[in-house]
Scaffold this active site. Structure first.
Site, mmCIF file in Angstrom:
data_model
loop_
_atom_site.group_PDB
_atom_site.id
_atom_site.type_symbol
_atom_site.label_atom_id
_atom_site.label_comp_id
_atom_site.label_asym_id
_atom_site.label_seq_id
_atom_site.Cartn_x
_atom_site.Cartn_y
_atom_site.Cartn_z
ATOM 1 N N ASP A 604 0.867 -1.175 0.000
ATOM 2 C CA ASP A 604 0.000 0.000 0.000
ATOM 3 C C ASP A 604 0.906 1.228 0.000
ATOM 4 O O ASP A 604 1.564 1.513 1.002
ATOM 5 C CB ASP A 604 -0.887 -0.043 1.258
ATOM 6 C CG ASP A 604 -1.894 1.098 1.308
ATOM 7 O OD1 ASP A 604 -1.665 2.131 0.645
ATOM 8 O OD2 ASP A 604 -2.903 0.945 2.029
ATOM 9 N N HIS A 605 0.908 1.924 -1.091
ATOM 10 C CA HIS A 605 1.864 3.021 -1.233
ATOM 11 C C HIS A 605 1.516 4.214 -0.336
ATOM 12 O O HIS A 605 2.293 5.157 -0.209
ATOM 13 C CB HIS A 605 1.944 3.456 -2.701
ATOM 14 C CG HIS A 605 3.292 3.975 -3.106
ATOM 15 N ND1 HIS A 605 4.251 4.382 -2.200
ATOM 16 C CD2 HIS A 605 3.857 4.154 -4.337
ATOM 17 C CE1 HIS A 605 5.332 4.797 -2.843
ATOM 18 N NE2 HIS A 605 5.123 4.659 -4.144
ATOM 19 N N ARG A 606 0.349 4.159 0.278
ATOM 20 C CA ARG A 606 0.040 5.219 1.249
ATOM 21 C C ARG A 606 0.856 5.024 2.520
ATOM 22 O O ARG A 606 1.185 5.975 3.218
ATOM 23 C CB ARG A 606 -1.457 5.187 1.618
ATOM 24 C CG ARG A 606 -2.389 5.498 0.468
ATOM 25 C CD ARG A 606 -3.833 5.264 0.867
ATOM 26 N NE ARG A 606 -4.063 3.881 1.301
ATOM 27 C CZ ARG A 606 -5.203 3.431 1.802
ATOM 28 N NH1 ARG A 606 -6.221 4.254 1.944
ATOM 29 N NH2 ARG A 606 -5.335 2.170 2.158
#
Ligand code: CAO
Length: 632
Positions: A604-606
């Site tokens: 999850d690039h967040r």
């Protein structure tokens, strides 16, 4: 065929603007079909047709200012039988249109009739529910005719009319709870009895209004002359306890012809409200009781009145009806411009008018807007997936192309579908690819074969992978987090639970190996075998599939060189494992055959940035290439 001119009837005001023409030349209309919608700064109303027939010509356009007597339409009457009087047939006739938009109620002749309010008599119990209303507004009933049927948990009973007359208003509806003294209905009775509350059968009139404190009085506000027989309460603008001023709107009434505000003729504190939304009221129906300041100039009645007195509309009341303003609040709390017929249509469809964009003049909501809104809403379920609010692939008639069978998806499949859609759409995925040189680890694993047999536990490569991932979670705590829904917080976990994707006949499940960092490879291998077996049998409990921090999805036994797994939210990363392959590896001096496990780590690039993802994946590869690192 007779052609009739239909003129603008008495609209209760000097002039109004035509804001909607609901018909066109050639239309065949029926009696009471709306021809125009008129609006002034005070009111809006539908103008219905008094006759049925085919419209020959329209004489009014949207935007025209019209007054009583203006020609509206020329209409070819459906049949001569339905034609109005001969005088009405002539174009020059006075606007004797059969149906005025605001029908004037037949006024009770003060000398020969009166209005009697019928109350619930002594019913021998505190309260009861109305289970049937045996009369309708307009019914002419005789003394002793049943008017309502009441029921408590003990008994049911008919309430007979205390006298005969015409029912002009019903103040209750089925399901209401009533008690002795509750108002049931209003009767227009013959005779010159004063307009007063009449107790039913042998029931004494309830006590007079409660004694008011010195200097104040309780006054009852009744529905004034509303220019029509009856109307529905569509909004109650006040609450018990409210301080109201002269002309404050008390209720909004609506008939099929007009809607209007009923303003307060007095100021004071609202002590009771005797109507509710949906009630049908008529002139004289009690609306509220107000505690007034006796000395206040705005209070025309000073003394605490008797019920007989308070039923009398106040002579000094301001203009009794302020028709609905151009905009009236609706459920959404938004002001809406719409005519009564449109409001009625919206109510019938349960549409909040505030949500409907108006395309009429000045943003007015017209019937087409409501119809279009309903149509759109009806189509939506076919266009969205449950809960996701996203376009979906419409169903096709696959049977056109060959034999098909429709089978219900398992619960697991359905849940997986929903979660996958959510996770795929919500999480900005990136997949980091790497490969682990597992040549030595595989050699080590093979060397354990005898021991595996002895223990009855087979260690597959997955056990090492789970252990390596647990070690990586400890090394990179940034991966052991979950994002909170508020977008402002992150949960940092102090435990390391690793989920493993298990393919079962019912669908994909992800049981969780708890505290994998603390377990031996043997223990992890045992749990994998157990989950795989129980998974196939559908015996993994839901609690065993909760609490994961990271997931491993191994397709190594099946093939492939890489894939992009979907993060199993609320986790923030997942490792996909593909089939080992022996490949030439340059060791600095020569190419040597080595066994590589392809790794596909989606994150999850967040929560995780690319550099951390690369380091994390490389760490797993490093540990898998030399499992001695697990003891460091
Ligand atoms: N490369 C080559 N062979 C591999 C391998 C790999 N990466 N991983 C496992 N294997 C081999 C094993 O060594 C074993 O061979 P042997 O019997 O000769 O030793 C064979 O494949 C079968 O292994 P397994 O499947 O019995 O055991 P496992 O521990 O690898 O996997 C389980 C167990 C439950 C994870 C697996 O059965 C399963 O369900 N996998 C599917 C997971 C899935 O569907 N993922 C996709 C989810 S959607 O993203």
């Amino acid at each position: 065929m007779t052609t009739e001119i239909i003129r603008v009837p008495d609209i209760g005001m000097d002039s109004a603007t035509c804001i909607e023409v609901s018909v066109k030349a050639g239309d065949v209309i029926g009696v009471d079909d709306t021809i125009l919608v008129l609006e002034s700064d005070k009111a809006s109303m539908d103008v219905p047709s008094p006759v049925a027939g085919k419209i020959v010509q329209l004489k009014i356009q949207e935007g025209d200012s019209v007054t009583e007597g203006d020609e509206m339409i020329y209409i070819e009457l459906a049949s001569d039988a339905s034609a109005p009087s001969s005088s009405a047939n002539t174009p020059a006739a006075a606007p004797a249109v059969a149906a005025a938009p605001v029908a004037v109620a037949p006024q009770a002749n003060a000398e020969t009739s009166s209005v009697t309010t019928v109350l619930v008599p002594d019913i021998g119990m505190d309260s009861a529910n109305i289970i049937e209303i045996a009369v309708q507004v307009g019914d002419v009933i005789a003394e002793e005719d049943t008017i309502v049927i009441l029921e408590s948990d003990k008994a049911s009973m008919d309430v007979p009319a205390p006298q005969g007359g015409e029912v002009i208003a019903i103040s209750v509806q089925v399901g209401d709870t009533v008690s002795e003294g509750s108002i049931l209905l209003e009767l227009k009775t013959a005779g010159s009895a004063p307009a007063s509350v009449a107790a039913t059968n042998s029931v004494a009139e309830p006590a007079a209004a409660p004694a008011a404190p010195a200097g104040s009085a309780i006054e009852t506000v009744t529905v004034p002359d509303i220019g029509m027989d009856s109307a529905s309460v569509i909004e109650i603008a006040i609450q018990v306890g409210d301080q109201i001023a002269l002309d404050d709107t008390l209720v909004v009434l609506e008939s099929d012809k007009a809607s209007m505000d009923v303003p307060s003729p007095i100021s004071g504190e609202v002590v009771s409200i005797t109507v509710k939304v949906g009630d049908t009221v008529a002139q004289g129906t009690q609306l509220i009781e107000v505690k007034t300041n006796a000395a206040a100039p705005s209070a025309p009645v000073v003394a605490a009145p008797s019920r007989a007195e308070v039923k009398t509309p106040k002579a000094e009341a301001p203009a009794p009806v302020i028709p609905v303003p151009a905009s009236a609040p609706v459920a959404s709390g938004k002001a809406v411009h719409a005519g009564p017929a449109v409001r009625k249509l919206a109510r019938e469809f349960g549409v909040d008018l505030g949500a409907v964009p108006g395309t009429g003049p000045r943003g007015r909501v017209i019937k087409d807007d409501v119809a279009g809104w309903v149509k759109k809403r009806l189509q939506e379920p076919q266009q969205i997936t449950a809960g996701a609010g996203l376009p979906t692939v419409p169903d096709q008639d696959f049977a056109r192309f060959g034999t098909v069978e429709i089978k219900e998806m398992s619960r697991i499949q359905q849940l997986t579908a929903v979660n996958m859609v959510r996770n795929a759409l919500v999480i900005p995925h990136v997949t980091q690819f790497d490969e682990a040189d597992v040549t030595d680890t595989e050699a080590f694993r093979q060397s354990l074969k005898g021991e595996m047999e002895k223990r009855g536990v087979k260690i597959s490569p997955l056990a090492f992978i789970v252990k390596a991932c647990a070690a990586a979670m400890i090394e990179f705590p940034k991966f052991n987090v979950s994002l909170m829904a508020d977008g402002k917080h992150m949960v940092h976990k102090q435990y390391v639970n690793i989920g493993i994707a298990v393919d079962t006949p019912n669908g994909l499940i992800v049981p969780v190996i708890k505290d994998a960092d603390k377990k031996s490879i043997w223990q992890i291998a045992e749990e994998i075998i157990d989950f795989a077996k129980r998974g196939r049998d559908g015996k993994v409990k839901s609690v065993e599939m909760q609490g994961g921090c990271f997931t491993v999805s191994s397709l190594g036994a099946l093939g492939g060189t890489a894939f992009t797994p979907i993060v199993n939210a609320p986790e923030v990363a997942i490792l996909g494992v593909s089939k080992n392959a022996i490949k030439p590896h340059w060791n600095g001096t020569e190419f040597v055959p080595r066994n590589f496990t392809p790794l596909s780590m989606s994150y999850d690039h967040r929560a995780i940035n690319g550099a951390d993802a690369a380091k994390f994946t490389a760490f797993i590869a490093l540990v898998l290439s030399d499992v001695r690192r697990l003891v460091l």
